[in-house]
Design a protein around this motif. Structure first.
Motif, mmCIF file in Angstrom:
data_model
loop_
_atom_site.group_PDB
_atom_site.id
_atom_site.type_symbol
_atom_site.label_atom_id
_atom_site.label_comp_id
_atom_site.label_asym_id
_atom_site.label_seq_id
_atom_site.Cartn_x
_atom_site.Cartn_y
_atom_site.Cartn_z
ATOM 1 N N ALA A 1 0.830 -1.213 0.000
ATOM 2 C CA ALA A 1 0.000 0.000 0.000
ATOM 3 C C ALA A 1 0.860 1.257 0.000
ATOM 4 O O ALA A 1 0.400 2.330 -0.374
ATOM 5 N N GLN B 1 1.286 2.947 -6.791
ATOM 6 C CA GLN B 1 0.372 1.880 -7.192
ATOM 7 C C GLN B 1 0.511 1.507 -8.672
ATOM 8 O O GLN B 1 0.256 0.360 -9.042
ATOM 9 N N ASP B 2 0.981 2.456 -9.498
ATOM 10 C CA ASP B 2 1.160 2.085 -10.904
ATOM 11 C C ASP B 2 2.289 1.063 -11.075
ATOM 12 O O ASP B 2 2.349 0.347 -12.068
#
Lengths: 542, 363
Positions: A400, A404-405
């Motif tokens: 997390a 995130q890409d």
């Protein structure tokens, strides 16, 4: 002295045991429960985990390149507190290395890249690592003698004799090949070098060097298969190189080191993506191949590699901004400090790629636990890596925090697998013993040397592995609750394959001609090392 | 016959070790200096320094740190003497002191030979910057010389011209610089060779920058010659044992490295160090300190001191009297040398072990 470890959970995959049982130790060995005798020393280990001492198959802990890195980067390892034992807290010293490994329950560590001409320094350094046993892999594949044999079309026998003579002189446990031909090509100003590229001056393709060395190790019956650092390390799209190298093994045994650094595709906006799923599938389909991972963790480290071409190409990303590039007699090496950042897209892809390989390669007997210390992360990060492997929740928390890409092309978020303790024991004890042909360690069977690690189970998995409750080396209790009680001095494990001594005469002539010195100048005489009886031989197959 | 002396009078090794232990363990801050010894001797000395909570330094530290300080500031590209000999199509010698630093330089690098690993296999080009009279030592070999009264300026000008940047110089000087820059740029695998006496930090850093620039388009590397008395070997041993090079102190119980604070000469002259163990196994070298401190010396026979040391033990030379591991300049690596004339003269490591045994658990 008769020692009893009473009532622990013994996890011993080589003997297919996972049960509550007693373990007996006498005179440095594991023994059968003695009839009618009282132990001299009893340790109540009820509720604890008992495993063989761990074996690290690939960790750069000694040798010229490692020491150059120490001297290059004083600001990264300032010592700040005194220790109870000699030089125990001297940051990144050989002494500290032995202390930290022992505290984690590791009792054998393999230094995987020793140039034949630097073997003496490597063994001097290993001699100053307390407690643990050690071993080295000798590096060939960019040396003029071998490349000349190949250019001149000499047969496999001459190559095997040369490999055996070099292993004997350098006291190696096995053979490593690092970007076969690439370091030499770099001296002719090549800036990239692939599996089918040809080394200038010798007209020999990288693939041919690899095959010749793989065959030599096979012919010599050295237990550990050729240990390969592929071409194109770290390059986007290099998964194709790794898969081609697996195919080049032609079904014969081969070990691919730090596979994570070859698990890259070139997809997405950054032209860089995790191709771990495809690579894991290729490994799963090739039972002749073993791999170690080279997991990346987010922290400051330094990359140390004999792949001088790759290191030269990495100089511009050095942090702090300074590097050493060394054109050695054969491979040489490069030292490039590096900061892996959680917020960095590329670093996050690398982190995910490593974990995917761990989790998608099905057979824990063929995937080994490494960070390629210190290249992916220092070995002090091992406990945190264990935690990520054993807890999906811990992975989700860590995932997390990364861009995130970076996970868009990764399978990591969808992987539910969690390693259990039995699989950890396979990966860090049982399988390494098999990989190197160790009969006397990696298990808790009778007659094995009493290298034993006892852990206190903890919800905090990293905490459990960072400080073992008890560690015995050769039956000697050296660690209690992560604290090293005293030093002892381990052995360096080596092979001694037989060969036709005619090659020694050829080598003598070669060294006189090329170096103006006797070939013996590069030997590692036992009496020059500080402790008596420094070596232990590991048998080659008959 | 093994010689040891206490206050100038013959003594047994045992008594000498006992007296040495007394002197060193009584000191507030003892320093182990000289440190001209093999790896075993250095190893013993560093462990003894830790026990004594003292400092250690090497007699050649100034030269070692001239290079090392640049390395750990800016980095390094380097190669081995053998690669220079067999691969370099261009050799660039810098300074007039190279053959004095390394008398075998010409024999080992064989500048007149055609480099066997060079693809076109042509006679190599030799450049000598600031040669003084030393270019004459390359008898019969064509040498492009470049005189220099200011190496910083010369190396800076060369770097500028290699990068195609303008320089201000007299026409003749500029043409000469351009000629040399052209040779460097056309090198396939060039090697620059320098010593750490004539070149200072600034010159070495400029040279490093020049080598980095050249590697943008071709291959170029460096060969610093280092210094004697196994200074490179001792640096290595210190590196793996403590993480840092010499000029390190255990005053706080752990290794602290500081090239100014733990310079043995400064520590002695300032009075910070109040006893010394001087080690020079490779030659009859004594410390040239003005200040007198209680001194234990491990040196070859007939070493002359300004003031007789409190304890003196005559030691053998590694590679002559006894086998030893040391850095080999000609091979660029640590090697084991067999004793050429084995004798009873003790090794530094053996005497240090005796002293350490005397200190025992009290340290």
């Amino acid at each position: 002295m008769l020692i009893l470890l009473k009532g622990g959970r013994l996890i011993d995959p080589l003997n297919a045991r996972d049960e509550i049982a007693d373990l007996w130790i006498e005179d440095g060995r594991i023994v059968a429960p003695p009839q009618g005798r009282q132990p001299d020393q009893t340790h109540d280990v009820a509720g604890k985990i008992v495993m063989a001492g761990a074996i690290d198959i690939h960790s750069h802990i000694a040798g010229g390149n490692v020491n150059t890195a120490r001297l290059l980067l004083p600001e990264l390892h300032r010592t700040a507190r005194p220790g109870e034992l000699s030089l125990a807290t001297a940051k990144w010293s050989t002494f500290e290395t032995g202390n930290i490994y022992a505290a984690m329950g590791f009792t054998t560590v393999v230094e995987p890249a020793v140039a034949p001409h630097q073997a003496l320094q490597a063994h001097l350094e290993l001699s100053d690592i307390p407690i643990i046993d050690k071993a080295t892999l000798t590096v060939l594949g960019n040396d003029d003698f071998l490349l000349s044999l190949l250019r001149d079309g000499e047969g496999p026998a001459a190559i095997a004799d040369y490999v055996a003579a070099t292993l004997a002189a350098s006291n190696g446990l096995g053979l490593k090949c690092i970007n076969a031909g690439g370091a030499t090509a770099f001296k002719y100003n090549a800036r990239t070098f692939g599996l089918d590229d040809v080394v200038p001056f010798y007209d020999v393709a990288s693939r041919k060097i690899l095959e010749a060395l793989q065959r030599a190790i096979q012919d010599l019956k050295v237990p550990h298969p050729l240990h390969v650092h592929c071409n194109n390390l770290g390059v986007p799209g290099n998964v194709s190189t790794a898969i081609a190298t697996i195919e080049a093994a032609r079904g014969l045994p081969l070990h691919l080191a730090h596979l994570q650094f070859y698990g890259y595709g070139d997809e997405g906006d950054h032209g860089f993506s995790s191709a771990a799923a495809a690579l894991a599938a290729a490994v799963n389909a090739a039972p002749n191949v073993s791999v170690d991972v080279g997991q990346v963790m987010f922290q400051q480290t330094v990359t140390i590699s004999s792949d001088v071409l790759r290191q030269f190409n990495g100089v511009s990303s050095a942090k702090p901004r300074k590097s050493v590039i060394y054109d050695g007699d054969a491979n040489g090496g490069g030292i490039v400090p590096y900061l892996y950042r959680e917020s960095d897209f590329v670093n996050a892809v690398q982190w995910a790629c490593g974990l995917e390989l761990f989790l998608l390669i099905n057979d824990p007997w063929r995937v080994f636990f490494t960070t390629d210390h210190p290249n992916g992360a220092p070995f002090t990060a091992y406990p945190d890596v264990f935690a990520l492997l054993m807890s999906r929740e811990a992975r989700a928390e860590a995932a997390a925090r990364v861009p995130q890409d970076a996970l868009a092309h990764s399978t990591l978020p969808s992987i539910a697998r969690e390693y259990n303790l039995n699989e950890i024991a396979i990966m860090t004890r049982a399988a390494p013993a098999k990989l190197f042909g160790f009969k006397d360690r990696g298990h808790l069977g009778e007659g094995g040397i009493a290298d034993v690690a006892v852990y206190s189970p903890d919800k905090d998995i990293a905490k459990m592995f960072r400080a073992a409750h008890l560690v015995f080396k050769d039956g000697d209790l050296v660690v209690r609750d992560g604290r090293v009680a005293h030093y002892r001095w381990g052995k360096a494990l080596k092979v001694n394959p037989g060969y036709d001594k005619a090659i020694d005469r050829r080598l003598a002539g070669y060294y006189e001609r090329h170096f103006g010195v006797s070939h013996n100048m590069f030997a590692v005489p036992e009496h020059i090392l500080p402790h008596s009886d420094p070596f232990q031989e590991v048998a080659c197959a008959q | 016959m093994v010689e040891a002396r206490i206050d100038g009078k013959s003594a047994s090794i045992e008594a000498a070790a006992e007296r040495s232990a007394e002197i060193l363990s009584r000191a507030r801050l003892p320093v182990i200096a000289g440190l001209g010894t093999d790896i075993a001797g250095a190893r013993g000395a560093i462990l003894l320094a830790e026990r004594l909570r003292g400092a250690y330094d090497h007699m050649q530290s100034d030269k070692i740190f001239t290079n090392l300080d640049v390395n750990r500031q800016a980095g390094l590209m380097c190669t081995t003497p053998n690669e220079a000999r067999h691969r370099a199509d261009v050799l660039v010698f810098i300074g007039k002191d190279l053959t004095r630093i390394w008398p075998q330089l010409v024999e080992r690098l064989a500048p007149g030979e055609i480099p066997m690993f060079d693809l076109p296999h042509e006679p190599r080009k030799i450049v000598w910057i600031a040669p003084g009279r030393s270019a004459a030592e390359l008898k019969g070999i064509a040498v492009e010389t470049l005189d220099s009264s200011d190496l910083h300026a010369t190396l800076g000008a060369l770097r500028a011209r290699v990068a195609d940047k303008p320089i201000t110089a007299a026409k003749g000087a500029k043409r000469k610089i351009d000629e040399v820059a052209e040779i460097l740029k056309k090198a396939r695998f060039g090697v620059a060779i320098w010593g750490e006496e004539l070149l200072d930090r600034l010159a070495i850093e400029m040279l490093h920058g020049l080598i980095l620039d050249l590697n943008k388009s071709t291959r170029f590397s460096g060969l610093p010659l280092g210094a004697d008395a196994n200074s490179t070997g001792v640096t290595q041993a210190s590196g793996w044992m403590t993480g840092v090079p010499m000029r390190t102190s255990f005053g706080r119980g752990y290794p602290e490295h500081d090239t100014w604070r733990f310079d043995a000469n400064r520590m002695i002259e300032s009075g910070e160090a109040d006893a010394a163990l001087w080690i020079s196994a490779y030659g009859q070298k004594a410390p040239d300190w003005k200040k007198q401190v209680p001194l234990v010396a491990l040196v070859p026979p007939q070493t002359r001191f300004f003031q007789e040391p409190q304890v003196l033990v005559e030691v053998g030379c590694p590679g002559i009297d006894h086998d030893g591991a040391e850095f080999s300049r000609e091979l660029g690596t640590i090697v084991a040398r067999k004793a050429s004339h084995p004798s009873d003269a003790p090794s530094v490591a053996a005497i240090i072990n005796r002293i350490a045994q005397q200190i025992g658990g009290d340290a």
